[in-house]
Design a protein around this motif. Structure first.
Motif, PDB file in Angstrom:
ATOM      1  N   LYS A 120       0.840  -1.215   0.000  1.00 12.99           N
ATOM      2  CA  LYS A 120       0.000   0.000   0.000  1.00 12.99           C
ATOM      3  C   LYS A 120       0.867   1.253   0.000  1.00 12.99           C
ATOM      4  CE  LYS A 120      -4.424  -1.239   2.032  1.00 12.99           C
ATOM      5  NZ  LYS A 120      -4.501  -2.601   2.495  1.00 12.99           N
ATOM      6  N   LEU A 121       1.926   1.230   0.806  1.00 16.99           N
ATOM      7  CA  LEU A 121       2.826   2.376   0.890  1.00 16.99           C
ATOM      8  C   LEU A 121       3.526   2.617  -0.451  1.00 16.99           C
ATOM      9  CD1 LEU A 121       4.002   4.518   2.801  1.00 16.99           C
ATOM     10  CD2 LEU A 121       5.813   2.892   3.344  1.00 16.99           C
ATOM     11  N   ILE A 122       3.975   1.551  -1.084  1.00 14.70           N
ATOM     12  CA  ILE A 122       4.634   1.669  -2.383  1.00 14.70           C
ATOM     13  C   ILE A 122       3.664   2.284  -3.392  1.00 14.70           C
ATOM     14  CG2 ILE A 122       5.551   0.344  -4.340  1.00 14.70           C
ATOM     15  CD1 ILE A 122       6.646  -1.658  -2.138  1.00 14.70           C
ATOM     16  N   GLU A 123       2.442   1.741  -3.454  1.00  9.33           N
ATOM     17  CA  GLU A 123       1.473   2.257  -4.422  1.00  9.33           C
ATOM     18  C   GLU A 123       1.123   3.719  -4.120  1.00  9.33           C
ATOM     19  OE1 GLU A 123      -2.680   1.283  -6.699  1.00  9.33           O
ATOM     20  OE2 GLU A 123      -1.835  -0.240  -5.361  1.00  9.33           O
ATOM     21  N   LYS A 124       0.914   4.043  -2.848  1.00 11.87           N
ATOM     22  CA  LYS A 124       0.552   5.409  -2.465  1.00 11.87           C
ATOM     23  C   LYS A 124       1.628   6.406  -2.913  1.00 11.87           C
ATOM     24  CE  LYS A 124       0.616   7.466   1.819  1.00 11.87           C
ATOM     25  NZ  LYS A 124       0.433   7.373   3.249  1.00 11.87           N
ATOM     26  N   ASN A 125       2.881   6.036  -2.711  1.00 10.36           N
ATOM     27  CA  ASN A 125       3.959   6.954  -3.067  1.00 10.36           C
ATOM     28  C   ASN A 125       4.217   7.004  -4.565  1.00 10.36           C
ATOM     29  OD1 ASN A 125       5.183   8.314  -0.602  1.00 10.36           O
ATOM     30  ND2 ASN A 125       4.889   6.214   0.078  1.00 10.36           N
ATOM     31  N   ILE A 126       3.930   5.926  -5.266  1.00  2.21           N
ATOM     32  CA  ILE A 126       4.001   5.964  -6.729  1.00  2.21           C
ATOM     33  C   ILE A 126       2.935   6.931  -7.244  1.00  2.21           C
ATOM     34  CG2 ILE A 126       3.512   4.612  -8.818  1.00  2.21           C
ATOM     35  CD1 ILE A 126       4.980   2.258  -7.439  1.00  2.21           C
ATOM     36  N   ARG A 127       1.724   6.838  -6.684  1.00  2.28           N
ATOM     37  CA  ARG A 127       0.632   7.748  -7.086  1.00  2.28           C
ATOM     38  C   ARG A 127       0.964   9.191  -6.707  1.00  2.28           C
ATOM     39  NH1 ARG A 127      -0.624   4.355 -10.586  1.00  2.28           N
ATOM     40  NH2 ARG A 127      -1.934   2.595  -9.989  1.00  2.28           N
ATOM     41  N   ARG A 128       1.599   9.364  -5.564  1.00  4.53           N
ATOM     42  CA  ARG A 128       1.986  10.709  -5.105  1.00  4.53           C
ATOM     43  C   ARG A 128       2.984  11.343  -6.068  1.00  4.53           C
ATOM     44  NH1 ARG A 128       3.732  10.632   0.865  1.00  4.53           N
ATOM     45  NH2 ARG A 128       1.506  10.505   1.259  1.00  4.53           N
ATOM     46  N   ALA A 129       3.759  10.511  -6.758  1.00 12.41           N
ATOM     47  CA  ALA A 129       4.713  11.012  -7.756  1.00 12.41           C
ATOM     48  C   ALA A 129       4.023  11.215  -9.113  1.00 12.41           C
ATOM     49  CB  ALA A 129       5.889  10.046  -7.892  1.00 12.41           C
ATOM     50  N   ASN A 130       2.675  11.210  -9.103  1.00 13.23           N
ATOM     51  CA  ASN A 130       1.872  11.424 -10.317  1.00 13.23           C
ATOM     52  C   ASN A 130       2.102  10.382 -11.392  1.00 13.23           C
ATOM     53  OD1 ASN A 130       0.486  13.715  -9.376  1.00 13.23           O
ATOM     54  ND2 ASN A 130       2.295  14.972  -9.795  1.00 13.23           N
ATOM     55  N   ILE A 131       2.301   9.140 -10.973  1.00 10.71           N
ATOM     56  CA  ILE A 131       2.432   8.035 -11.916  1.00 10.71           C
ATOM     57  C   ILE A 131       1.109   7.282 -11.905  1.00 10.71           C
ATOM     58  CG2 ILE A 131       3.647   5.874 -12.398  1.00 10.71           C
ATOM     59  CD1 ILE A 131       6.070   7.277 -11.027  1.00 10.71           C
ATOM     60  N   ALA A 132       0.442   7.259 -13.059  1.00  7.88           N
ATOM     61  CA  ALA A 132      -0.897   6.682 -13.144  1.00  7.88           C
ATOM     62  C   ALA A 132      -0.895   5.292 -13.776  1.00  7.88           C
ATOM     63  CB  ALA A 132      -1.804   7.621 -13.950  1.00  7.88           C
ATOM     64  N   ASN A 133       0.282   4.747 -14.049  1.00 13.32           N
ATOM     65  CA  ASN A 133       0.361   3.431 -14.693  1.00 13.32           C
ATOM     66  C   ASN A 133      -0.391   2.380 -13.889  1.00 13.32           C
ATOM     67  OD1 ASN A 133       2.695   5.139 -15.260  1.00 13.32           O
ATOM     68  ND2 ASN A 133       3.393   3.471 -16.538  1.00 13.32           N
ATOM     69  N   ASP A 134      -0.905   1.367 -14.604  1.00 21.23           N
ATOM     70  CA  ASP A 134      -1.543   0.235 -13.928  1.00 21.23           C
ATOM     71  C   ASP A 134      -0.525  -0.463 -13.046  1.00 21.23           C
ATOM     72  OD1 ASP A 134      -3.932   0.664 -15.227  1.00 21.23           O
ATOM     73  OD2 ASP A 134      -3.580  -0.860 -16.762  1.00 21.23           O
ATOM     74  N   ILE A 135      -0.957  -0.852 -11.847  1.00 21.41           N
ATOM     75  CA  ILE A 135      -0.125  -1.644 -10.946  1.00 21.41           C
ATOM     76  C   ILE A 135      -0.843  -2.960 -10.705  1.00 21.41           C
ATOM     77  CG2 ILE A 135       0.913  -1.821  -8.646  1.00 21.41           C
ATOM     78  CD1 ILE A 135       1.037   1.255  -8.586  1.00 21.41           C
ATOM     79  N   VAL A 136      -0.157  -4.052 -11.006  1.00 21.13           N
ATOM     80  CA  VAL A 136      -0.694  -5.384 -10.752  1.00 21.13           C
ATOM     81  C   VAL A 136       0.104  -5.946  -9.580  1.00 21.13           C
ATOM     82  CG1 VAL A 136      -1.216  -7.631 -11.764  1.00 21.13           C
ATOM     83  CG2 VAL A 136      -1.110  -5.617 -13.236  1.00 21.13           C
ATOM     84  N   HIS A 137      -0.600  -6.297  -8.489  1.00 23.96           N
ATOM     85  CA  HIS A 137       0.078  -6.713  -7.260  1.00 23.96           C
ATOM     86  C   HIS A 137      -0.060  -8.217  -7.041  1.00 23.96           C
ATOM     87  CE1 HIS A 137      -0.002  -7.030  -2.656  1.00 23.96           C
ATOM     88  NE2 HIS A 137       1.253  -7.016  -3.044  1.00 23.96           N
ATOM     89  N   PHE A 138       1.043  -8.856  -6.699  1.00 20.59           N
ATOM     90  CA  PHE A 138       1.057 -10.275  -6.325  1.00 20.59           C
ATOM     91  C   PHE A 138       1.754 -10.410  -4.979  1.00 20.59           C
ATOM     92  CE2 PHE A 138       0.922 -10.113 -10.906  1.00 20.59           C
ATOM     93  CZ  PHE A 138      -0.112 -10.991 -11.190  1.00 20.59           C
ATOM     94  N   ASP A 139       1.225 -11.288  -4.115  1.00 20.48           N
ATOM     95  CA  ASP A 139       1.885 -11.486  -2.828  1.00 20.48           C
ATOM     96  C   ASP A 139       2.591 -12.836  -2.733  1.00 20.48           C
ATOM     97  OD1 ASP A 139      -0.352 -13.078  -2.550  1.00 20.48           O
ATOM     98  OD2 ASP A 139      -1.223 -11.918  -0.909  1.00 20.48           O
TER      99      ASP A 139
END
Length: 140
Positions: A18-37
């Protein structure tokens, strides 16, 4: 024909994801993110026809996964004719110099050690966001 770069995040810690995605979005990157655990599901996806058809990828990879090592995934990706040009960013708590060197030897593009401290981790992820905003990924 240019496709948007899809970000594939392989991270078993959902708080970190969640933190990684939040900060990617904060950097104005709108690319699709596909997450696997899990590594196995990530590999199934990476080697699927869907990925073959849809072009460039960026892989964010944790090394400490519940079902396999991220270095195994890195090795498989970099030895595949089609995926080997996909940039791989290692995001992990492992700061062992031997492991870091092994990842670079296997072909990772960037190795980021996740600090245990939340603020430092958030800062590292913001730097990653800035890096991603200027990065061009090759077609696969």
């Amino acid at each position: 024909m240019s496709h948007s770069v899809k970000i594939v995040m392989v991270e078993d810690d959902h708080g970190h994801a969640k933190l990684i995605e939040k900060n990617i979005r904060r950097a104005n990157i709108a690319n699709d993110i596909v997450h696997f655990d899990h590594g196995a599901s990530a590999l199934d996806y990476l080697f699927s026809d869907e990925v073959r058809a849809h072009g460039p990828l960026l892989i964010l990879l944790d090394l400490n996964l519940p079902d396999m090592s991220g270095t195994d995934i890195l090795e498989k990706v970099k030895s595949d004719e089609r995926l080997r040009r996909a940039p791989v960013v290692i995001l992990t708590t492992t700061d062992d110099k031997v492991e870091i060197q092994r990842c670079y030897d296997l072909g990772c593009n960037v190795y980021i050690t996740k600090p245990v401290d939340y603020e430092a981790f958030a800062g590292a992820i913001q730097q990653l966001g800035l890096f991603l905003s200027v990065m061009q990924a090759p077609e696969i």
